[in-house]
Design a protein around this motif. Structure first.
Motif, mmCIF file in Angstrom:
data_model
loop_
_atom_site.group_PDB
_atom_site.id
_atom_site.type_symbol
_atom_site.label_atom_id
_atom_site.label_comp_id
_atom_site.label_asym_id
_atom_site.label_seq_id
_atom_site.Cartn_x
_atom_site.Cartn_y
_atom_site.Cartn_z
ATOM 1 N N HIS A 70 0.863 -1.101 -0.102
ATOM 2 C CA HIS A 70 0.056 -0.014 -0.029
ATOM 3 C C HIS A 70 0.916 1.201 -0.086
ATOM 4 O O HIS A 70 0.713 2.181 -0.757
ATOM 5 C CB HIS A 70 -0.945 0.018 1.100
ATOM 6 N N ASP A 71 1.828 1.415 0.774
ATOM 7 C CA ASP A 71 2.882 2.280 0.737
ATOM 8 C C ASP A 71 3.668 2.578 -0.565
ATOM 9 O O ASP A 71 3.667 3.854 -0.997
ATOM 10 C CB ASP A 71 3.899 2.279 1.815
ATOM 11 N N LEU A 72 3.866 1.402 -1.120
ATOM 12 C CA LEU A 72 4.733 1.576 -2.573
ATOM 13 C C LEU A 72 3.627 2.199 -3.531
ATOM 14 O O LEU A 72 3.920 3.216 -4.079
ATOM 15 C CB LEU A 72 5.034 0.522 -3.127
ATOM 16 N N ILE A 73 2.399 1.748 -3.566
ATOM 17 C CA ILE A 73 1.361 2.507 -4.509
ATOM 18 C C ILE A 73 1.243 3.904 -4.183
ATOM 19 O O ILE A 73 0.951 4.591 -5.154
ATOM 20 C CB ILE A 73 0.207 1.338 -4.409
ATOM 21 N N SER A 74 1.104 3.846 -2.765
ATOM 22 C CA SER A 74 0.799 5.479 -2.664
ATOM 23 C C SER A 74 2.244 6.195 -2.976
ATOM 24 O O SER A 74 1.738 7.658 -3.429
ATOM 25 C CB SER A 74 1.035 5.799 -1.016
ATOM 26 N N LYS A 75 3.192 5.749 -3.119
ATOM 27 C CA LYS A 75 4.305 6.672 -3.669
ATOM 28 C C LYS A 75 4.195 6.627 -5.282
ATOM 29 O O LYS A 75 4.322 7.703 -5.494
ATOM 30 C CB LYS A 75 5.839 6.010 -3.510
ATOM 31 N N ILE A 76 3.655 5.632 -5.504
ATOM 32 C CA ILE A 76 3.407 5.784 -7.154
ATOM 33 C C ILE A 76 2.308 6.834 -7.654
ATOM 34 O O ILE A 76 2.388 7.386 -8.457
ATOM 35 C CB ILE A 76 3.046 4.240 -7.999
ATOM 36 N N GLU A 77 1.399 7.057 -6.701
ATOM 37 C CA GLU A 77 0.215 7.582 -6.895
ATOM 38 C C GLU A 77 0.803 9.284 -6.900
ATOM 39 O O GLU A 77 -0.132 10.095 -7.589
ATOM 40 C CB GLU A 77 -0.758 7.766 -5.504
ATOM 41 N N GLN A 78 1.662 9.540 -6.041
ATOM 42 C CA GLN A 78 2.295 10.916 -6.139
ATOM 43 C C GLN A 78 2.669 11.384 -7.442
ATOM 44 O O GLN A 78 2.795 12.574 -7.947
ATOM 45 C CB GLN A 78 3.266 11.293 -5.308
ATOM 46 N N ILE A 79 3.307 10.329 -8.428
ATOM 47 C CA ILE A 79 3.716 10.551 -9.484
ATOM 48 C C ILE A 79 2.520 10.253 -10.853
ATOM 49 O O ILE A 79 2.533 11.092 -11.658
ATOM 50 C CB ILE A 79 4.704 9.594 -9.818
ATOM 51 N N ASP A 80 1.920 9.404 -10.640
ATOM 52 C CA ASP A 80 0.788 8.843 -11.507
ATOM 53 C C ASP A 80 -0.450 8.302 -10.867
ATOM 54 O O ASP A 80 -0.662 7.180 -10.405
ATOM 55 C CB ASP A 80 1.696 7.742 -12.450
ATOM 56 N N TYR A 81 -1.347 9.104 -10.641
ATOM 57 C CA TYR A 81 -2.575 8.787 -10.005
ATOM 58 C C TYR A 81 -3.210 7.687 -10.888
ATOM 59 O O TYR A 81 -3.592 6.748 -10.172
ATOM 60 C CB TYR A 81 -3.619 10.058 -10.070
ATOM 61 N N ALA A 82 -3.184 7.503 -11.988
ATOM 62 C CA ALA A 82 -4.045 6.666 -13.067
ATOM 63 C C ALA A 82 -3.549 5.278 -12.616
ATOM 64 O O ALA A 82 -4.080 4.300 -12.469
ATOM 65 C CB ALA A 82 -4.080 7.104 -14.294
ATOM 66 N N ARG A 83 -2.327 5.133 -12.440
ATOM 67 C CA ARG A 83 -1.387 4.198 -12.639
ATOM 68 C C ARG A 83 -1.696 3.640 -11.010
ATOM 69 O O ARG A 83 -1.852 2.303 -10.873
ATOM 70 C CB ARG A 83 -0.038 4.216 -12.562
ATOM 71 N N ALA A 84 -1.683 4.110 -9.965
ATOM 72 C CA ALA A 84 -1.956 3.714 -8.662
ATOM 73 C C ALA A 84 -3.303 3.402 -8.467
ATOM 74 O O ALA A 84 -3.482 2.391 -7.768
ATOM 75 C CB ALA A 84 -1.656 5.040 -7.771
ATOM 76 N N LYS A 85 -4.095 3.910 -9.114
ATOM 77 C CA LYS A 85 -5.622 3.443 -9.161
ATOM 78 C C LYS A 85 -5.693 1.972 -9.692
ATOM 79 O O LYS A 85 -6.477 1.243 -9.344
ATOM 80 C CB LYS A 85 -6.377 4.457 -9.743
ATOM 81 N N LEU A 86 -4.996 2.008 -10.930
ATOM 82 C CA LEU A 86 -5.016 0.495 -11.474
ATOM 83 C C LEU A 86 -4.488 -0.404 -10.641
ATOM 84 O O LEU A 86 -4.999 -1.817 -10.363
ATOM 85 C CB LEU A 86 -4.289 0.649 -12.765
ATOM 86 N N TYR A 87 -3.073 -0.177 -10.143
ATOM 87 C CA TYR A 87 -2.597 -1.192 -8.974
ATOM 88 C C TYR A 87 -3.453 -1.466 -7.853
ATOM 89 O O TYR A 87 -3.489 -2.584 -7.478
ATOM 90 C CB TYR A 87 -0.814 -0.510 -8.499
#
Length: 184
Positions: A70-87
């Motif tokens: 969840h933390d790794l995906i949150s870091k991705i969200e800071q850069i790419d919201y759509a990708r984090a949502k997909l993950y």
């Protein structure tokens, strides 16, 4: 610099089209120690450390792998919201899409790692095979349970992230690039 590389790689991966075939999945390197014990290590993180002098930081490493993920995906969200949502969507369905294998070994599909154990007493082994399910009973992820149980919580989170990246960009596109992205 690391964040800059991650941004570039994420945008580049957006242009890759996913495939619908069997691909490889996460691998481990199994090294035999001097005392005969075997150490199982997640290949993506070992390549990052040995080949690229990268340090994988996920905060407290003894937390459950789902929290780390969840933390790794949150870091991705800071850069790419759509990708984090997909993950997050992939994560929500992960438990219903996985089958842990105990009686069989998975076909080894790796073809491009340069690593071996220090004492040359080791092997690279398939940890996960990911397929596109064809029938309603099919699972997407097949994981070698014996190897999985020997991984740290940090490595388990990395394995799942690796599989999400593979799922998004296509199973056989560039496994080495996926291992690199997993390590960022």
């Amino acid at each position: 610099m690391r964040a800059y590389c991650l941004i570039i790689l994420i945008f580049l991966s957006n242009i890759i089209i996913a495939g619908d075939h069997k691909g490889n999945g996460a691998n481990v390197i199994i090294c035999e120690q001097e005392d005969g014990e075997k150490e199982v290590l997640f290949l993506d993180y070992i390549e990052a450390k040995i080949r690229r002098d990268m340090i994988i930081y996920v905060g407290e490493e003894d937390r459950p792998y789902i929290e780390i993920l969840h933390d790794l995906i949150s870091k991705i969200e800071q850069i790419d919201y759509a990708r984090a949502k997909l993950y997050r969507r992939y994560l929500k369905s992960f438990n219903s899409e996985v089958k842990f294998i105990t009686e069989y070994t998975l076909e080894n599909t790796i073809t491009n790692s340069l690593l071996a154990c220090k004492n040359d007493k080791g092997t690279i082994q398939q940890l996960v095979i990911q397929i596109t399910p064809r029938f309603k009973e099919d699972k997407r992820y097949f994981i070698d349970k014996n190897l999985w149980n020997q991984l740290s919580q940090k490595e388990k989170a990395g394995v799942i992230l690796h599989e999400f990246i593979m799922r998004e960009i296509g199973y056989k596109r560039d496994p080495e690039a996926v291992r690199y992205l997993t390590s960022l």
